[in-house]
Design a protein around this motif. Structure first.
Motif, PDB file in Angstrom:
ATOM      1  N   GLU A 127      -0.666   1.764   8.809  1.00 57.70           N
ATOM      2  CA  GLU A 127      -1.948   1.160   8.445  1.00 57.70           C
ATOM      3  C   GLU A 127      -3.102   1.899   9.130  1.00 57.70           C
ATOM      4  O   GLU A 127      -4.136   2.174   8.507  1.00 57.70           O
ATOM      5  N   GLY A 170      -3.271   5.631   7.610  1.00 60.60           N
ATOM      6  CA  GLY A 170      -3.681   5.705   6.210  1.00 60.60           C
ATOM      7  C   GLY A 170      -2.723   6.574   5.424  1.00 60.60           C
ATOM      8  O   GLY A 170      -2.556   7.767   5.724  1.00 60.60           O
ATOM      9  N   ASP A 195      -2.742   7.841   2.395  1.00 56.82           N
ATOM     10  CA  ASP A 195      -3.309   8.994   1.694  1.00 56.82           C
ATOM     11  C   ASP A 195      -3.508  10.170   2.654  1.00 56.82           C
ATOM     12  O   ASP A 195      -3.286  11.330   2.290  1.00 56.82           O
ATOM     13  N   ASN A 196      -3.934   9.866   3.879  1.00 53.10           N
ATOM     14  CA  ASN A 196      -4.098  10.922   4.884  1.00 53.10           C
ATOM     15  C   ASN A 196      -2.764  11.562   5.232  1.00 53.10           C
ATOM     16  O   ASN A 196      -2.661  12.788   5.382  1.00 53.10           O
ATOM     17  N   LYS A 232       0.830  -1.209   0.000  1.00 54.05           N
ATOM     18  CA  LYS A 232       0.000   0.000   0.000  1.00 54.05           C
ATOM     19  C   LYS A 232       0.862   1.255   0.000  1.00 54.05           C
ATOM     20  O   LYS A 232       0.549   2.243  -0.665  1.00 54.05           O
TER      21      LYS A 232
END
Length: 421
Positions: free
Chosen positions: A320, A323, A325-326, A91
């Motif tokens: 994780e 996040g 993207d945050n 990710k």
């Protein structure tokens, strides 16, 4: 975002920050007086997550309890331990889990990848890197050229900034490839330049390299955990990275490696092999010919160091929950705020050489100090600021979104003002 220069503004941003609680999950070093240091050096070594000690202690306890049987009976069995990291790591670098493996260290992985993806044939034997690549990358590619009896003076092509500029232009890379048609075997670029902080357009670079018949790989040492390289969609052939900077895994910890899935089962690729890359269903038969596991796992050499992987797992678990993207969104705002405050100083002795567009940089800003005078950096260090000096004349400041705050940035500027005064 519209910024202003008041402390109240920084405090307001911190109050509204949805990620602010993650700061409490990290251990900040202290000076001799016991005061926490203003730590803005995550681009060199990330801070230790508080849960890291527990994750490592768990493996130590399982070692004590199970001995060799910990490979299968520990709560997180050691045999497949690397598999516990793949999904989270994928990710972070924008890959599929089977395209990613945590193993070895960065330059070791770079050499392994070049064994597979640098194949000089006739006049197609040149390698392109950026002119101011991290020294280890330059040493590695030069040694690969020499290994193939190619003089680096002839085989190494440098993608350079234009005179008077500090960052590289994609159109100049295109021209370099056009000039050396049919000569370039590999384009190997640092995704985010360690010195200037410039984040390159990886998809555009990959497209250019492939258009001219070259393989393309990236060093994400300053990219992984900082920008989103989106490796699978970028279509790069390979990438390598470390985990001790933005990924907070501890000094000298293991690195990571990406191999695009189109190469997952390619029998034509040469590679250096070891038993941990062998098909795990028959690995312990011991006398079978090497049969690589599909995907990036097939490039493994040795069974992994569990204590280092435990530290990586501790950090990835924080990512994780936060996040990525945050984190990236906050990073753009945090570094944008730093750039704004530096520009408001209007000091002729300080120049930001990192690109101004948020998509062309990560969290790091590189400040060029007029006259290459290290006294400013030394004074900042005495003012309890942990930053980074790079020869000949740059201070690197990296407000890291997991644990740095807007107030940290404001405080840094106040201390910088005092030093400059």
């Amino acid at each position: 975002m519209n910024y202003n220069t008041t402390e109240a503004f920084a405090q307001e941003l911190d109050q509204k920050d949805p990620l602010k609680e993650f700061r409490n999950e990290f251990l900040f070093p202290k000076n001799q007086d016991g005061k926490p240091q203003l730590y803005l050096c995550g681009n060199s070594l990330g801070l230790q997550p508080q849960q890291t000690a527990n994750y490592i202690q768990k493996e130590l306890q399982d070692w004590a309890n199970y001995g060799v049987n910990g490979h299968t009976e520990a709560e997180h069995a050691w045999m497949p331990y690397h598999e516990f990291l793949s999904e989270s790591m994928a990710k972070i670098v924008g890959a599929k889990p089977h395209e990613v493996i945590v193993m070895n260290t960065l330059t070791v992985n770079l050499h392994l990848m070049m064994v597979s993806f640098y194949e000089p044939k006739g006049k197609r034997n040149k390698i392109i890197i950026e002119a101011d690549a991290f020294p280890s990358d330059k040493y590695a590619v030069e040694s690969q050229l020499k290994f193939h009896n190619i003089d680096p003076a002839e085989g190494l092509l440098l993608w350079k900034p234009r005179p008077g500029e500090y960052t590289c232009r994609t159109e100049d890379l295109e021209q370099l490839l056009e000039t050396h048609k049919d000569e370039v075997a590999l384009v190997m670029i640092g995704s985010t330049n360690y010195y200037t902080g410039q984040a390159f357009n990886l998809k555009a670079i990959t497209k250019l390299g492939h258009k001219h018949g070259a393989k393309v790989g990236f060093d994400l040492a300053h990219g992984a955990g900082n920008i989103q390289p989106d490796l699978h969609n970028t279509n790069a052939d390979f990438a390598v990275w470390c985990t001790y900077k933005y990924l907070n895994s501890g000094p000298g910890s293991l690195g990571g490696c990406f191999v695009h899935e189109r190469h997952a089962n390619s029998p034509k690729l040469k590679r250096f092999v070891g038993w941990w890359g062998h098909d795990k269903s028959t690995r312990f038969n011991m006398r079978k010919d090497f049969k690589p596991m599909p995907g990036a796992e097939g490039w493994q050499l040795s069974n992994p160091p569990i204590l280092s992987m435990a530290a990586i797992r501790a950090s990835l678990d924080v990512f994780e929950r936060a996040g990525f993207d945050n984190l990236r969104q906050k990073s753009k705002q945090l570094t944008g705020y730093l750039a704004y405050l530096v520009e408001e100083l209007n000091n002729p002795n300080i120049r930001i050489i990192t690109p101004s567009h948020p998509d062309e940089r990560g969290c790091q800003l590189s400040f060029q100090i007029k006259g290459a005078n290290k006294s400013v950096f030394d004074a900042l260090s005495k003012a309890n600021v942990v930053a980074d000096w790079r020869e000949p004349d740059v201070i690197r400041i990296a407000p890291t979104p997991l644990y740095n705050s807007y107030t940290d940035v404001y405080t840094f500027i106040q201390r910088l003002k005092q030093v400059l005064a």
